[in-house]
Write an enzyme that holds these catalytic residues in place. Structure first.
Site, short mmCIF file in Angstrom:
data_model
loop_
_atom_site.label_atom_id
_atom_site.label_comp_id
_atom_site.label_asym_id
_atom_site.label_seq_id
_atom_site.Cartn_x
_atom_site.Cartn_y
_atom_site.Cartn_z
N HIS A 1 -29.73 -6.35 29.54
CA HIS A 1 -29.69 -6.01 28.11
C HIS A 1 -30.76 -6.79 27.34
CE1 HIS A 1 -27.59 -9.70 26.69
NE2 HIS A 1 -26.83 -9.60 27.77
N ASP B 1 -30.68 -7.27 23.87
CA ASP B 1 -30.23 -7.85 22.60
C ASP B 1 -29.70 -9.26 22.83
OD1 ASP B 1 -28.02 -6.74 24.03
OD2 ASP B 1 -26.79 -6.85 22.24
N ASP C 1 -29.30 -15.61 28.11
CA ASP C 1 -28.54 -14.36 28.01
C ASP C 1 -29.31 -13.34 27.20
OD1 ASP C 1 -26.48 -12.60 28.30
OD2 ASP C 1 -25.12 -13.60 26.91
N GLU D 1 -25.43 -4.92 23.85
CA GLU D 1 -24.45 -5.45 24.80
C GLU D 1 -23.55 -6.48 24.16
OE1 GLU D 1 -22.80 -8.14 27.94
OE2 GLU D 1 -24.15 -8.63 26.27
N GLU D 2 -24.06 -7.20 23.15
CA GLU D 2 -23.35 -8.35 22.60
C GLU D 2 -22.37 -7.98 21.47
OE1 GLU D 2 -23.39 -11.02 24.04
OE2 GLU D 2 -25.32 -11.49 24.91
N GLU E 1 -27.24 -10.59 34.62
CA GLU E 1 -26.47 -11.62 33.92
C GLU E 1 -26.82 -13.00 34.46
OE1 GLU E 1 -24.30 -11.78 31.45
OE2 GLU E 1 -24.17 -9.64 30.99
N HIS F 1 -25.27 -18.15 24.67
CA HIS F 1 -24.81 -18.15 23.28
C HIS F 1 -24.81 -19.55 22.66
CE1 HIS F 1 -22.28 -14.21 24.02
NE2 HIS F 1 -23.51 -14.15 24.50
#
Length: 377
Positions: free
Chosen positions: A87, A89, A117, A147-148, A176, A350
């Site tokens: 992903h 984003d 991430d 995705e988030e 991931e 994150h």
């Protein structure tokens, strides 16, 4: 009389300048390029545009776009096809861009939002997509948006609805963060609201009311005493978890509350279906009002597929379970065995000090490159 020159167009009127990604750069430098393009969920268009522009003109790739999801695939007529996805984003920024290099205890890191991430994994994938013109398997590369955020916006889910044919494959790899080690499958995820009800009254005369918050005490006792399972699935041991993640109740400081809600999160091993997980909680909290608010199926490890075993042997030979939910479950639901494999420590995903060890980026690139470059299978 010479006319006056036209006033320059306002910034709002000028077309946005397309960022050029250098796919000949190292995967580390490419990670930095991508990370320095802010792409918080909902703002992925510029990065998707840059990806399409960087891959345009590569004869070995067919490019397909669905919103801000970009697909690039080879069509070499190989006997097997692998889908590799990531992903584009990120979660919101918190003063962690632009990126920078830093060294901690002798380890060099690239610091900044998205480095873990999961833009380091995306950078590796983009570089290999451009350079591997003759892989041993056909490859479908997917870089997707949203995705988030909530599941209904997920670009991979949207692509599966719009173009399920693009998911055809014998094996899938999701980038991931796994510290460039293989993590198989993923736990399922279930969230429920459990409510208790009472009767309002003035708190000065509480005996004429029924306190709904007090009635929630048995629910909390069940949760506090619950022993989460460790479940072996195809050789990997998944740890479950059942926890209260929120509680609400109360009307005012002088009123006995007539309703209380305990928000419960259940992470269940992929040996259980979502329906079985719901049934388990209904049995555990029998007699209470229980509402399912979110459910995502888990994914079995996927390591029994021949390509999966070959990939595992090529990149290290040891796999661990993925405890969190990831989009490998989408591939699993379509009958495609899938694993997680990408640079970065998931504990830093994150985080405000999000950072990836640069050695993990190069290790991930080498692992994928060597495996994909193997002779025709």
């Amino acid at each position: 009389m010479t006319p006056a020159p036209a006033a320059p167009a306002s910034a709002a009127a000028r077309p946005a300048q397309l960022t050029v990604l250098d796919l000949t750069a190292t995967s580390i430098d490419l990670t930095r390029q991508i990370c320095d393009m802010e792409s918080v969920s909902g703002n992925e268009t510029a990065l998707a545009d840059a990806i399409v522009a960087a891959l345009a003109g590569l004869d070995h790739l067919e490019i397909i776009r669905d919103g801000d999801t970009v697909v690039a695939r080879t069509n070499l007529g190989r006997a097997q096809r692998v889908v590799i996805a990531g992903h584009i984003d990120t979660v919101p920024l918190n003063d962690n861009l632009p990126t920078r290099y830093e060294t901690i205890d002798g380890t060099e890191y690239l610091w900044g939002r998205g480095t873990v991430d999961m833009k380091a994994g995306v950078a590796v994938q983009l570089k290999l997509a451009a350079e591997l013109t003759d892989p041993g398997v056909d490859v479908t590369w997917m870089w997707y948006d949203h995705e988030e955020v909530s599941d209904d916006l997920n670009g991979l889910g949207r692509l599966a609805r719009n173009r399920p044919d693009l998911f055809a494959g014998d094996f899938a790899i999701l980038g991931e963060p796994t510290r460039s080690q293989v993590e198989g499958g993923c736990n399922g995820n279930l969230r429920v609201e459990i409510r208790t009800f009472g009767l309002r009254s003035h708190s000065a005369r509480s005996w004429v009311g029924e306190n709904a918050i007090h009635k929630a005490a048995p629910i909390l006792n069940i949760l506090a005493g619950y022993e989460a399972r460790e479940v072996e699935v195809e050789g990997l041991v998944y740890r479950e978890g059942l926890n209260a993640v929120g509680i609400t109740g109360g009307v005012a400081g002088n009123i006995i509350p007539d309703e209380c809600m305990v928000h419960v999160n259940y992470r269940f091993a992929p040996s259980r279906s979502g329906d079985e997980a719901v049934a388990h909680l209904r049995e555990l909290f029998a007699g209470y009002d229980l509402t399912v608010v979110d459910r995502a199926e888990g994914a079995r490890p996927g390591l029994d597929a021949p390509l999966a075993r070959e990939f595992l042997a090529a990149v290290g030979g040891v796999a661990t379970p993925k405890y969190g939910w990831t989009d490998v479950a989408r591939f699993s639901a379509l009958g495609v065995p899938a694993v997680n494999y990408g640079p970065g420590d998931p504990l830093k995903a994150h985080a405000d000090d999000e950072r990836v060890a640069v050695a993990e980026i190069t290790a991930c690139e080498k692992g994928l490159r060597d495996w994909l470059s193997a002779s025709v299978r």
